[in-house]
Motif scaffolding. Structure first.
Motif, PDB file in Angstrom:
ATOM      1  N   MET A   1       0.758  -1.264  -0.022  1.00 26.87           N
ATOM      2  CA  MET A   1      -0.130   0.026   0.253  1.00 26.87           C
ATOM      3  C   MET A   1       0.728   1.485   0.021  1.00 26.87           C
ATOM      4  SD  MET A   1      -2.945   1.131   2.742  1.00 26.87           S
ATOM      5  CE  MET A   1      -1.773   1.470   4.078  1.00 26.87           C
ATOM      6  N   PHE A   2       0.606   2.211  -0.936  1.00 25.44           N
ATOM      7  CA  PHE A   2       1.453   3.391  -1.002  1.00 25.44           C
ATOM      8  C   PHE A   2       1.113   3.996   0.262  1.00 25.44           C
ATOM      9  CE2 PHE A   2       3.828   5.871  -4.031  1.00 25.44           C
ATOM     10  CZ  PHE A   2       3.561   7.305  -3.232  1.00 25.44           C
ATOM     11  N   LYS A   3       2.116   4.896   0.727  1.00 27.43           N
ATOM     12  CA  LYS A   3       2.182   5.557   1.895  1.00 27.43           C
ATOM     13  C   LYS A   3       1.245   7.137   1.696  1.00 27.43           C
ATOM     14  CE  LYS A   3       6.165   4.174   4.502  1.00 27.43           C
ATOM     15  NZ  LYS A   3       7.409   4.609   5.093  1.00 27.43           N
ATOM     16  N   TRP A   4       0.395   7.027   2.486  1.00 28.14           N
ATOM     17  CA  TRP A   4      -0.299   8.609   2.461  1.00 28.14           C
ATOM     18  C   TRP A   4       0.393   9.559   2.974  1.00 28.14           C
ATOM     19  CZ3 TRP A   4      -6.535   8.498   3.346  1.00 28.14           C
ATOM     20  CH2 TRP A   4      -7.000   7.522   2.554  1.00 28.14           C
ATOM     21  N   ILE A   5       1.503   9.372   3.834  1.00 24.37           N
ATOM     22  CA  ILE A   5       2.296  10.633   4.309  1.00 24.37           C
ATOM     23  C   ILE A   5       3.729  10.014   3.927  1.00 24.37           C
ATOM     24  CG2 ILE A   5       3.232  11.534   6.259  1.00 24.37           C
ATOM     25  CD1 ILE A   5       0.644  11.245   7.636  1.00 24.37           C
ATOM     26  N   SER A   6       4.470  10.833   3.259  1.00 25.52           N
ATOM     27  CA  SER A   6       5.839  10.605   3.101  1.00 25.52           C
ATOM     28  C   SER A   6       6.807  11.398   3.448  1.00 25.52           C
ATOM     29  CB  SER A   6       5.988  10.521   1.407  1.00 25.52           C
ATOM     30  OG  SER A   6       5.997  11.765   0.913  1.00 25.52           O
ATOM     31  N   GLU A   7       8.047  11.212   3.499  1.00 22.80           N
ATOM     32  CA  GLU A   7       8.809  12.339   4.428  1.00 22.80           C
ATOM     33  C   GLU A   7      10.351  12.393   3.433  1.00 22.80           C
ATOM     34  OE1 GLU A   7      10.413  11.021   8.003  1.00 22.80           O
ATOM     35  OE2 GLU A   7       8.520  11.074   9.146  1.00 22.80           O
ATOM     36  N   LYS A   8      10.560  13.658   3.162  1.00 22.15           N
ATOM     37  CA  LYS A   8      12.003  14.088   2.495  1.00 22.15           C
ATOM     38  C   LYS A   8      12.837  14.742   3.612  1.00 22.15           C
ATOM     39  CE  LYS A   8      10.023  14.893  -2.086  1.00 22.15           C
ATOM     40  NZ  LYS A   8      10.616  13.628  -2.764  1.00 22.15           N
ATOM     41  N   THR A   9      14.065  14.371   3.593  1.00 24.86           N
ATOM     42  CA  THR A   9      14.910  15.067   4.566  1.00 24.86           C
ATOM     43  C   THR A   9      16.226  15.865   3.921  1.00 24.86           C
ATOM     44  OG1 THR A   9      14.788  13.217   6.170  1.00 24.86           O
ATOM     45  CG2 THR A   9      16.592  14.647   6.409  1.00 24.86           C
ATOM     46  N   PHE A  10      16.297  16.995   4.217  1.00 21.75           N
ATOM     47  CA  PHE A  10      17.173  17.708   3.431  1.00 21.75           C
ATOM     48  C   PHE A  10      18.408  18.073   4.619  1.00 21.75           C
ATOM     49  CE2 PHE A  10      12.962  18.588   2.094  1.00 21.75           C
ATOM     50  CZ  PHE A  10      13.349  18.794   0.472  1.00 21.75           C
ATOM     51  N   SER A  11      19.582  18.464   3.829  1.00 23.71           N
ATOM     52  CA  SER A  11      20.905  18.569   4.755  1.00 23.71           C
ATOM     53  C   SER A  11      21.003  19.733   5.400  1.00 23.71           C
ATOM     54  CB  SER A  11      22.038  18.235   3.972  1.00 23.71           C
ATOM     55  OG  SER A  11      22.053  19.182   2.737  1.00 23.71           O
ATOM     56  N   THR A  12      20.084  20.739   4.858  1.00 30.11           N
ATOM     57  CA  THR A  12      20.231  22.258   5.526  1.00 30.11           C
ATOM     58  C   THR A  12      18.901  22.984   5.133  1.00 30.11           C
ATOM     59  OG1 THR A  12      20.771  23.226   3.455  1.00 30.11           O
ATOM     60  CG2 THR A  12      22.581  22.561   5.011  1.00 30.11           C
ATOM     61  N   ALA A  13      18.761  24.020   5.830  1.00 35.07           N
ATOM     62  CA  ALA A  13      17.334  24.680   5.510  1.00 35.07           C
ATOM     63  C   ALA A  13      17.097  25.342   4.317  1.00 35.07           C
ATOM     64  CB  ALA A  13      17.113  25.759   6.539  1.00 35.07           C
ATOM     65  N   ARG A  14      18.568  25.671   3.847  1.00 33.16           N
ATOM     66  CA  ARG A  14      18.420  26.537   2.500  1.00 33.16           C
ATOM     67  C   ARG A  14      18.195  25.504   1.184  1.00 33.16           C
ATOM     68  NH1 ARG A  14      20.626  30.970   0.709  1.00 33.16           N
ATOM     69  NH2 ARG A  14      21.579  31.367   2.939  1.00 33.16           N
ATOM     70  N   GLU A  15      18.703  24.289   1.529  1.00 31.22           N
ATOM     71  CA  GLU A  15      18.256  23.232   0.564  1.00 31.22           C
ATOM     72  C   GLU A  15      16.857  23.004   0.535  1.00 31.22           C
ATOM     73  OE1 GLU A  15      19.324  18.418  -0.568  1.00 31.22           O
ATOM     74  OE2 GLU A  15      19.716  19.304   1.479  1.00 31.22           O
ATOM     75  N   PHE A  16      16.234  22.905   1.623  1.00 29.64           N
ATOM     76  CA  PHE A  16      14.932  23.096   1.635  1.00 29.64           C
ATOM     77  C   PHE A  16      14.273  24.192   0.870  1.00 29.64           C
ATOM     78  CE2 PHE A  16      10.841  24.528   3.255  1.00 29.64           C
ATOM     79  CZ  PHE A  16       9.936  23.696   2.843  1.00 29.64           C
ATOM     80  N   SER A  17      14.773  25.369   1.011  1.00 24.27           N
ATOM     81  CA  SER A  17      14.458  26.594   0.567  1.00 24.27           C
ATOM     82  C   SER A  17      14.458  26.267  -1.042  1.00 24.27           C
ATOM     83  CB  SER A  17      15.148  27.790   1.047  1.00 24.27           C
ATOM     84  OG  SER A  17      14.780  29.012   0.415  1.00 24.27           O
TER      85      SER A  17
END
Length: 293
Positions: A1-17
């Motif tokens: 079953m495909f997850k309804w919630i997934s996560e992504k992790t970034f190394s820095t806040a700037r990378e997320f930006s």
């Protein structure tokens, strides 16, 4: 079953930006966002924490069985108080969503604040400081697919409610145990903050968090594979220096305490933020003027 919630992790806040700029500022999808200063926090409305405090004071009290009475007491007591104090005229009280008004002033409610702007959510994920030099903490921004949520709610109404209506009677019990995750726009005209923050609310009763609602709902659906996640959680670490740097960037986009919190308190918040950031590695420029030859 495909997850309804997934996560992504970034190394820095700037990378997320940078990721947000490329992937979250889009017309292709209708997204909502929420920022958390701690990535371990759940998507829980404030009334859930109120239930937890009741359990602490009265360990034998079964909140799960009596939550509707607690909600009723909160809402009706609030209604009575604002009428007595003439905060809202009796003639206007039925035209106002009291949960929204109460949320604005600290009443425990089944509402959860969201924003249509990833940058506003980013601001709320960053605004809490207190990190010492060298320390870091994980923050997060949640993303919900609004169009997909509408589809899930339609499936609950067209498939799940008919399927379980014989086992869960009366109808009020059916809709209590298999609720919709409703989205509510600000419609009171009394909460300028929500307007300026491009905000809206999710409303959920009976379940303590959206994560629990997702688990229960996905298990009941005949075809739970959505193909894409309903919610994504973007986790990134921040140090005090990187937090202040990202707030500088947001300030240049006119996202700060003054613009998000109208009034003198918002202006004071902005002044404190800017003063603190001005002390971060100040750079002095010197200029040398020479006479033209």
């Amino acid at each position: 079953m495909f997850k309804w919630i997934s996560e992504k992790t970034f190394s820095t806040a700037r990378e997320f930006s940078e990721f947000a700029l490329k992937n979250l500022v889009t017309r292709d999808y209708n997204y909502g966002f929420r920022g958390h200063a701690d990535d371990l926090w759940k998507l829980e409305p404030t009334i859930t924490r109120y239930y937890d405090s009741i359990k602490e004071h009265f360990p034998n009290f079964k909140v799960e069985e009596d939550y509707k009475r607690i909600e009723h007491l909160l809402l009706e007591s609030f209604r009575s108080s604002v009428i007595k104090n003439n905060d809202i005229k009796r003639s206007d009280i039925d035209d106002v969503d009291l949960w929204q008004v109460g949320q604005h002033y600290g009443l425990p409610t089944p509402l959860l604040d969201w924003t249509h702007s990833p940058w506003v959510a980013f601001y709320f994920a960053l605004i809490d400081g207190g990190l010492k030099n060298g320390e870091s903490s994980n923050r997060c921004v949640w993303r919900i697919n609004i169009d997909l949520l509408h589809m899930i709610n339609q499936t609950i109404e067209s498939e799940l409610w008919p399927k379980y209506k014989e086992n869960l009677k009366p109808e009020s019990l059916l809709k209590e145990r298999i609720p919709l995750l409703e989205l509510v726009d600000e419609d009171n005209g009394v909460n300028r903050r929500i307007v300026l923050q491009q905000g809206f609310f999710s409303k959920l009763t009976y379940f303590r968090s959206i994560e629990v609602w997702i688990k229960v709902t996905s298990e009941k659906m005949a075809h739970p594979n959505l193909g894409i996640p309903l919610i994504e959680k973007y986790i990134f670490p921040v140090t005090e220096l990187s937090r202040l740097s990202m707030l500088d960037n947001l300030d240049k986009m006119n996202i700060n305490g003054r613009t998000l919190f109208p009034g003198i308190d918002g202006s004071a918040k902005t002044v404190m933020e800017k003063t603190l950031r001005s002390l971060q590695n100040p750079k002095y420029r010197s200029f040398c003027f020479t006479a033209a030859k």
